[in-house]
Scaffold this motif. Structure first.
Motif, short mmCIF file in Angstrom:
data_model
loop_
_atom_site.label_atom_id
_atom_site.label_comp_id
_atom_site.label_asym_id
_atom_site.label_seq_id
_atom_site.Cartn_x
_atom_site.Cartn_y
_atom_site.Cartn_z
N THR A 15 -12.59 12.82 -5.57
CA THR A 15 -13.24 11.79 -5.79
C THR A 15 -12.14 10.55 -6.31
N LEU A 16 -11.18 11.04 -7.21
CA LEU A 16 -10.72 9.96 -7.55
C LEU A 16 -9.41 9.59 -6.57
N SER A 17 -9.26 10.14 -5.60
CA SER A 17 -8.27 10.00 -4.56
C SER A 17 -9.15 9.10 -3.49
N ALA A 18 -10.39 9.07 -3.33
CA ALA A 18 -11.18 8.23 -2.69
C ALA A 18 -11.33 6.82 -3.37
N LEU A 19 -11.32 6.87 -4.70
CA LEU A 19 -11.65 5.59 -5.50
C LEU A 19 -10.28 4.80 -5.69
N THR A 20 -9.15 5.57 -5.52
CA THR A 20 -7.86 4.72 -5.66
C THR A 20 -7.44 4.35 -4.44
N ASP A 21 -7.94 5.26 -3.32
CA ASP A 21 -7.54 4.47 -1.73
C ASP A 21 -8.27 3.25 -1.46
N GLN A 22 -9.57 3.26 -2.09
CA GLN A 22 -10.60 2.10 -1.98
C GLN A 22 -10.26 0.83 -2.97
N GLY A 23 -9.35 1.12 -3.79
CA GLY A 23 -8.93 0.04 -4.91
C GLY A 23 -9.81 -0.02 -5.87
N ARG A 24 -10.73 0.90 -6.05
CA ARG A 24 -11.82 0.75 -6.95
C ARG A 24 -11.28 1.38 -8.36
N ALA A 25 -10.12 2.13 -8.35
CA ALA A 25 -9.62 2.71 -9.65
C ALA A 25 -8.15 2.65 -9.17
N HIS A 26 -7.40 3.00 -10.57
CA HIS A 26 -5.93 2.86 -10.35
C HIS A 26 -5.55 4.28 -10.88
N ARG A 27 -4.38 4.92 -10.42
CA ARG A 27 -3.77 5.76 -10.98
C ARG A 27 -2.56 5.40 -11.73
N LEU A 28 -2.43 5.89 -13.05
CA LEU A 28 -1.51 5.26 -13.81
C LEU A 28 -0.43 6.53 -13.75
N THR A 44 7.31 -7.36 -0.79
CA THR A 44 7.32 -7.31 0.40
C THR A 44 8.87 -7.55 1.10
N ALA A 45 9.28 -8.51 0.61
CA ALA A 45 10.64 -8.99 0.97
C ALA A 45 11.85 -7.95 0.47
N LEU A 46 11.71 -7.42 -0.58
CA LEU A 46 12.34 -6.43 -1.22
C LEU A 46 12.32 -5.13 -0.54
N THR A 47 11.16 -4.79 -0.26
CA THR A 47 11.13 -3.25 0.43
C THR A 47 11.53 -3.63 2.09
N ALA A 48 11.29 -4.61 2.55
CA ALA A 48 11.67 -4.73 3.89
C ALA A 48 12.94 -4.64 4.14
N GLN A 49 14.04 -4.92 3.46
CA GLN A 49 15.49 -4.87 3.38
C GLN A 49 15.82 -3.69 3.82
N SER A 50 15.21 -2.50 3.37
CA SER A 50 15.45 -1.04 3.79
C SER A 50 14.49 -0.46 4.86
N ALA A 51 13.51 -1.43 5.29
CA ALA A 51 12.82 -0.78 6.20
C ALA A 51 11.65 -0.05 5.88
N PHE A 52 11.30 -0.28 4.49
CA PHE A 52 10.30 0.58 3.60
C PHE A 52 9.02 0.11 3.99
N ARG A 53 8.20 1.02 4.42
CA ARG A 53 6.71 0.65 4.69
C ARG A 53 5.96 1.07 3.71
N THR A 54 5.44 -0.11 3.08
CA THR A 54 4.51 0.08 1.72
C THR A 54 3.15 0.50 1.88
N ALA A 55 2.73 1.49 1.30
CA ALA A 55 1.29 1.87 1.42
C ALA A 55 0.45 1.14 0.46
N ARG A 56 0.82 0.92 -0.70
CA ARG A 56 0.13 0.26 -1.71
C ARG A 56 1.08 -0.41 -2.82
N HIS A 57 0.58 -1.25 -3.63
CA HIS A 57 1.71 -1.63 -4.52
C HIS A 57 0.89 -1.54 -5.90
N ILE A 58 1.53 -1.18 -7.04
CA ILE A 58 1.10 -1.13 -8.27
C ILE A 58 2.28 -1.23 -9.32
#
Length: 128
Positions: A47-60, A102-116
Motif C-alpha cells: 500500500t505504501l508503495s502504491a501511495l508513493t508511486d501515486q505521489g500521495r505519500a513520500h518515503r523519507l 533535469t539538466a544535471l542528470t541529463a549530463q550523464s544520460a540518467f533517466r529519472t523516475a522521481r525527484h525528492i
C-alpha cells in the motif's frame, strides 16, 4: 474478506495524516492492527508503495519513514525539511529545482523516475 486497494490506501493515509511526525511501515501496521488484527506487513508495504508511486505519500529514504503528501506537485520536486530535534517534516514545493535537476542528470544520460529532496536540520520552533 479482503479490502480493496483503494480502501486500504485510504486507511493508511488516515493513519499518516493523524500523526504529525514521519511513521515507519511497522508503526503504521501497529495502528492498523488495532482495528484489523490480521493485517500483515506485506500489505502495508504494498500500500505504501502504491501511495508513493501515486505521489500521495513520500518515503523519507534517510530515516526509512513515510509522510503524507501535503502539496500539489504533479511536475515538481517535493522538498522535505526534516527537523532532527522534534522530528517534524515540512513539505515545500521545489518546482524551480526541476529544470536544474533535469539538466544535471541529463549530463550523464540518467533517466529519472522521481525527484525528492530531503534536508535535515532544525525547524523554527526548535532553533529559537
Amino acid at each position: 474478506m479482503r479490502k480493496r486497494a483503494v480502501n486500504r490506501q485510504s486507511d493508511v493515509l488516515k493513519v499518516l495524516n493523524a500523526c504529525n511526525r514521519p511513521m515507519t511501515a511497522y508503526q503504521i501496521l501497529e495502528k492498523l492492527q488495532m482495528g484489523e488484527p490480521n493485517i500483515a506487513p506485506p500489505t502495508v508495504y504494498r500500500t505504501l508503495s502504491a501511495l508513493t508511486d501515486q505521489g500521495r505519500a513520500h518515503r523519507l529514504e534517510s530515516i526509512k519513514a513515510f509522510v503524507p503528501c501535503r502539496c500539489k506537485h504533479i511536475e515538481s520536486v517535493p522538498v522535505l525539511a526534516i527537523c532532527e530535534d522534534c522530528g517534524s517534516v515540512e513539505e515545500h514545493d521545489g518546482s524551480e529545482l526541476l529544470p536544474k535537476l533535469t539538466a544535471l542528470t541529463a549530463q550523464s544520460a540518467f533517466r529519472t523516475a522521481r525527484h525528492i529532496v530531503e534536508i535535515h536540520g532544525q525547524c523554527g520552533r526548535c532553533s529559537s
